[in-house]
Design a protein around this motif. Structure first.
Motif, short mmCIF file in Angstrom:
data_model
loop_
_atom_site.label_atom_id
_atom_site.label_comp_id
_atom_site.label_asym_id
_atom_site.label_seq_id
_atom_site.Cartn_x
_atom_site.Cartn_y
_atom_site.Cartn_z
N GLU A 211 30.94 -59.82 -9.09
CA GLU A 211 31.72 -58.63 -9.44
C GLU A 211 33.11 -58.69 -8.82
N THR A 212 33.21 -59.21 -7.63
CA THR A 212 34.52 -59.34 -6.97
C THR A 212 35.39 -60.36 -7.69
N TYR A 213 34.78 -61.36 -8.30
CA TYR A 213 35.50 -62.40 -9.03
C TYR A 213 36.48 -61.79 -10.04
N GLY A 214 36.07 -60.76 -10.74
CA GLY A 214 36.91 -60.19 -11.79
C GLY A 214 37.90 -59.14 -11.33
N LYS A 215 37.98 -58.89 -10.02
CA LYS A 215 38.84 -57.82 -9.51
C LYS A 215 39.94 -58.43 -8.63
N THR A 216 40.82 -59.18 -9.27
CA THR A 216 41.76 -60.03 -8.53
C THR A 216 42.76 -59.24 -7.68
N THR A 217 43.06 -58.01 -8.04
CA THR A 217 44.07 -57.26 -7.28
C THR A 217 43.47 -56.12 -6.46
N LYS A 218 42.17 -56.04 -6.37
CA LYS A 218 41.53 -54.92 -5.67
C LYS A 218 41.71 -55.05 -4.16
N VAL A 219 42.23 -54.00 -3.54
CA VAL A 219 42.35 -53.95 -2.08
C VAL A 219 41.72 -52.69 -1.49
N ASP A 220 41.44 -51.70 -2.34
CA ASP A 220 40.81 -50.46 -1.89
C ASP A 220 39.32 -50.53 -2.16
N PHE A 221 38.54 -50.76 -1.10
CA PHE A 221 37.10 -50.88 -1.25
C PHE A 221 36.38 -49.58 -0.87
N THR A 222 37.14 -48.49 -0.72
CA THR A 222 36.48 -47.20 -0.50
C THR A 222 35.91 -46.66 -1.81
N ASP A 223 36.41 -47.15 -2.92
CA ASP A 223 35.91 -46.77 -4.24
C ASP A 223 35.27 -48.00 -4.87
N MET A 224 33.94 -48.00 -4.96
CA MET A 224 33.22 -49.15 -5.50
C MET A 224 32.65 -48.87 -6.89
N SER A 225 33.22 -47.87 -7.57
CA SER A 225 32.68 -47.46 -8.86
C SER A 225 32.83 -48.54 -9.92
N GLY A 226 33.74 -49.47 -9.73
CA GLY A 226 33.93 -50.53 -10.72
C GLY A 226 32.96 -51.68 -10.59
N TYR A 227 32.09 -51.63 -9.59
CA TYR A 227 31.11 -52.70 -9.36
C TYR A 227 29.84 -52.41 -10.15
N VAL A 228 29.54 -53.25 -11.11
CA VAL A 228 28.40 -53.04 -12.00
C VAL A 228 27.10 -53.43 -11.30
N ASP A 229 26.10 -52.58 -11.45
CA ASP A 229 24.75 -52.86 -10.99
C ASP A 229 23.95 -53.31 -12.21
N ARG A 230 23.73 -54.62 -12.35
CA ARG A 230 23.12 -55.13 -13.57
C ARG A 230 21.65 -54.76 -13.71
N TRP A 231 21.04 -54.25 -12.66
CA TRP A 231 19.64 -53.85 -12.73
C TRP A 231 19.48 -52.37 -13.06
N ALA A 232 20.56 -51.60 -12.89
CA ALA A 232 20.46 -50.14 -13.03
C ALA A 232 20.16 -49.72 -14.46
N SER A 233 20.58 -50.51 -15.44
CA SER A 233 20.41 -50.12 -16.84
C SER A 233 19.10 -50.62 -17.44
N LEU A 234 18.28 -51.31 -16.65
CA LEU A 234 17.01 -51.80 -17.17
C LEU A 234 16.07 -50.63 -17.43
N PRO A 235 15.44 -50.56 -18.59
CA PRO A 235 14.58 -49.41 -18.91
C PRO A 235 13.35 -49.31 -18.00
N THR A 236 12.75 -50.44 -17.70
CA THR A 236 11.56 -50.45 -16.82
C THR A 236 11.69 -51.60 -15.83
N PRO A 237 12.50 -51.43 -14.79
CA PRO A 237 12.69 -52.52 -13.84
C PRO A 237 11.40 -52.84 -13.08
N THR A 238 11.24 -54.10 -12.78
CA THR A 238 10.12 -54.51 -11.95
C THR A 238 10.38 -54.07 -10.51
#
Length: 275
Positions: A150-177
């Motif tokens: 996720e950090t790979y795609g945020k080349t100019t990010k310096v404010d890490f107090t807001d992490m809303s742009g970081y995708v949780d790829r497991w959060a959208s799973l309908p029935t996670p293990t």
């Protein structure tokens, strides 16, 4: 004078190329996120740090890569990325802080005790079909890898107090293990930790102090991991997925494990023209 300058330039170019350690990398198994490579007859865990469709080596595949320091490899995983950083001064500035943040995540959330404990690491198969099983070892590797990619795609990010742009790829799973839920929970814990620490200006003094002191002094920090770098155009068939190599070998099933505190001398490469 021009001839002397040409000789001097050639000397430094040859000296640089001679200093870059070339690694013979053989594929063992992977699932696109994490995997195992064989390097110099030893097997190592690796994490994907160049998303976007670049291939990883499968069993029977091999390629040559350069061993580069984490900081040096992060902005030149392919020539397009390298050129983007050269042209973007904001990205060059952000890189310094991002390396410190990612270093903290690696230091804190990688299962280092598992890598150095014979019984524990041998419980974790290198067969990719089994990576989905529940274990703190795999959960940590996946959560950390997701943060890095996720950090790979945020080349100019310096404010890490807001992490809303970081995708949780497991959060959208309908029935996670149970394993997927644990990885999501750990990933969210990492994001919350980073946000809180950045709010307290923690990263300005982490480890080596002022992150603006960005030079070879960082070499001593990264002796547990390095990047296997192939610097080609993104769609070039030789541009294998850059991998963060965990510099502690995977033991053979027979039980032989190389234990001990050893330092991997990480070679640093920086060959760019800043605009």
């Amino acid at each position: 004078m021009k001839f002397a300058l040409l000789l001097l330039t050639l000397f430094f170019a040859l000296a640089w190329s001679a200093s870059a350690q070339s690694l013979p990398v053989n594929g063992v198994d992977h699932d696109g996120y994490i995997g195992v490579y064989e390097i110099n007859d030893q097997k190592y865990w690796w994490l994907c740090v160049e998303p976007g469709g670049t291939p990883a080596a499968n069993s029977g595949d091999s390629f040559l890569a350069d061993a580069v320091g984490f900081a040096d490899g992060w902005d030149q995983q392919n020539t397009e990325r390298q050129n983007d950083y050269i042209a973007n001064s904001a990205a060059q500035i952000a890189l310094q802080k991002q390396i410190v943040v990612m270093q903290y995540v690696l230091d804190t959330y990688m299962p280092w005790s598992s890598f150095t404990t014979p019984g524990e690491i041998q419980d974790h198969t290198t067969v990719a079909a089994n990576y989905g099983g529940y274990s703190n070892f795999y959960n940590s590797l996946y959560a950390v890898q997701q943060f890095l990619t996720e950090t790979y795609g945020k080349t100019t990010k310096v404010d890490f107090t807001d992490m809303s742009g970081y995708v949780d790829r497991w959060a959208s799973l309908p029935t996670p293990t149970a394993a997927e839920q644990a990885r999501s929970d750990l990933y969210q814990m990492i994001l919350a930790d980073i946000a809180a620490k950045d709010g307290a200006d923690f990263f300005g003094t982490y480890d080596l102090g002022d992150p603006s002191i960005f030079n070879s002094a960082y070499t001593a920090v990264f002796d547990d991991y390095y990047i296997a770098n192939t610097l080609y155009p993104l769609l070039d068939s030789n541009n294998y997925q850059d991998a963060l190599i965990i510099a502690i070998p995977v033991p053979e099933p027979s039980g032989a494990l190389l234990i001990g505190c050893f330092g991997l001398s990480v070679l640093w490469r920086r060959w760019r023209k800043l605009a």
